[in-house]
Design an enzyme around this catalytic site. Structure first.
Site, mmCIF file in Angstrom:
data_model
loop_
_atom_site.group_PDB
_atom_site.id
_atom_site.type_symbol
_atom_site.label_atom_id
_atom_site.label_comp_id
_atom_site.label_asym_id
_atom_site.label_seq_id
_atom_site.Cartn_x
_atom_site.Cartn_y
_atom_site.Cartn_z
ATOM 1 N N HIS A 140 -0.660 3.871 -2.624
ATOM 2 C CA HIS A 140 -0.715 4.920 -1.588
ATOM 3 C C HIS A 140 -0.934 4.418 -0.160
ATOM 4 C CE1 HIS A 140 -5.366 5.512 -2.097
ATOM 5 N NE2 HIS A 140 -5.006 4.256 -2.262
ATOM 6 N N HIS A 141 -1.146 3.107 0.020
ATOM 7 C CA HIS A 141 -1.286 2.579 1.392
ATOM 8 C C HIS A 141 0.055 2.138 1.986
ATOM 9 C CE1 HIS A 141 -5.572 2.775 0.927
ATOM 10 N NE2 HIS A 141 -5.600 1.879 -0.041
ATOM 11 N N ALA A 142 1.065 1.951 1.152
ATOM 12 C CA ALA A 142 2.366 1.492 1.673
ATOM 13 C C ALA A 142 3.030 2.609 2.463
ATOM 14 C CB ALA A 142 3.264 1.069 0.513
ATOM 15 N N GLN A 184 -8.596 6.293 1.427
ATOM 16 C CA GLN A 184 -7.699 7.268 2.033
ATOM 17 C C GLN A 184 -6.241 6.847 1.807
ATOM 18 O OE1 GLN A 184 -7.836 7.035 6.273
ATOM 19 N NE2 GLN A 184 -6.415 8.726 6.572
ATOM 20 N N ASN A 186 -3.360 6.593 3.228
ATOM 21 C CA ASN A 186 -2.737 6.683 4.559
ATOM 22 C C ASN A 186 -1.218 6.508 4.540
ATOM 23 O OD1 ASN A 186 -3.325 3.991 3.800
ATOM 24 N ND2 ASN A 186 -3.258 3.296 5.926
#
Ligand SMILES: [Zn+2]
Length: 326
Positions: A140-142, A184, A186
């Site tokens: 989920h950070h990519a 988070q 992001n």
């Protein structure tokens, strides 16, 4: 339990490949990440369910194609992933930058591309069977032009675009992302910044990485937590906010559940204090709430860095298989 979604009896599927594990040259010692939690989880489930697991499992056979990657990621970013130093930096393992790109690609990036195919398969299986779990993914950070936090490809975004391309969902259909990893999400918020069809609930520790304020403004239902948050408060907030988030306006056609186990009290990075029981209760609540509303659910593993992570994941999935597999 016999329960239906879109008049189909729920029959959970597990997506897994032996190719998911990332294991070489002591990488697992450089990063506080159990990079073999995928096969460890599978083995626990195989011991518990045997042939029943096999009968309800699907295996991705090939990594996601570059055409599919280009639907979400920029050409420049994908080009840079052919350079060792760039890849090592994106993985936050700078010390691996000396390795030939062929090794980094085959040992680290390829398993992630295979897991991305797994998330696409799980999203299709969720629409067909009600519930599907990919035993990896959740990067989920990519974002479109950047990898960070051990996330290179945005598997959830790629799966959403894939469902749209194959017209399994319409481009205007509502899609929900429920991101309960301790960090988070992001990257996902940035990718869907201008796409109101994708609605995001994100509950995370606001005192740790990535502290991305721009991304935070995009999130439809943001639930920032403080380090040390315990079960009562965590589960209270989830039970209060998730049903309302899902019911707001029209129901989503599919829910992507980013089920990071780095909320666990003994996790090295998450900073939260959620017990083993608390994680099981969290997952049970998400599955039950989404299923009761008749929405297909796809779960991905995301973060979880403690040696116990695989067992926590296996316990939650066992609960799902026991509840819905007749
Ligand atoms: Zn995380």
């Amino acid at each position: 339990m016999k329960q239906t979604i879109n008049s189909i009896t729920i029959s959970p599927k597990v997506v897994y490949s032996q190719g998911y594990d990332i294991q070489f040259l002591g990488l697992e010692k450089l990063h506080p990440f159990d990079s073999c939690k995928y096969s460890r989880t599978w083995r626990v489930l195989a011991d518990r369910f045997g042939d029943r697991l096999i009968a309800n499992s699907l295996a991705p056979l090939s990594p996601v194609t570059s055409e599919m990657l280009q639907v979400v990621h920029t050409t420049d970013y994908l080009k840079n992933l052919h350079r060792s130093h760039f890849v090592a930096k994106s993985l936050e393992l700078d010390s691996l930058g000396f390795l030939p790109i062929s090794i980094l690609d085959s040992r680290v990036l390829k398993p992630m591309r295979l897991a991305t195919t797994g998330t696409i398969m799980a999203s299709e299986a969720a629409l067909e069977f009600g519930i599907a779990i990919n035993l990896s993914g959740g990067y989920h950070h990519a974002s479109a032009e950047r990898g960070e936090g051990f996330c290179i490809y945005s598997d959830i975004a790629i799966a959403i675009y894939s469902l749209r391309q194959s017209q399994k969902i319409h481009v205007d259909d509502r899609v929900a992302i429920v991101d309960l990893d301790a960090h988070q999400g992001n990257g996902l918020a940035r990718i869907f910044y201008d796409d109101p069809s994708v609605r995001i609930l994100d509950m995370y520790n606001q005192q740790i990485y990535p502290n991305d304020n721009h991304a935070r403004e995009r999130v439809d239902c943001s639930i920032p937590l403080l380090s040390g948050t315990k079960d009562d408060r965590y589960l209270g907030l989830l039970k209060d906010r998730l049903p309302a988030f899902l019911r707001e306006k029209e129901l989503p056609k599919i829910v992507f559940y980013n089920a990071g186990t780095d909320i666990y009290e003994r996790d090295l990075l998450g900073g939260l204090k959620i017990s083993e029981r608390g994680i099981l209760e969290r997952d049970r609540f998400v599955f039950q709430t989404v299923s009761d509303l008749g929405i297909p659910l796809v779960m991905v593993l995301s973060g979880g860095y403690a040696p116990e992570s695989y067992r926590l994941i296996a316990d939650s999935i066992s609960d799902v298989l026991q509840t819905w597999n007749n």
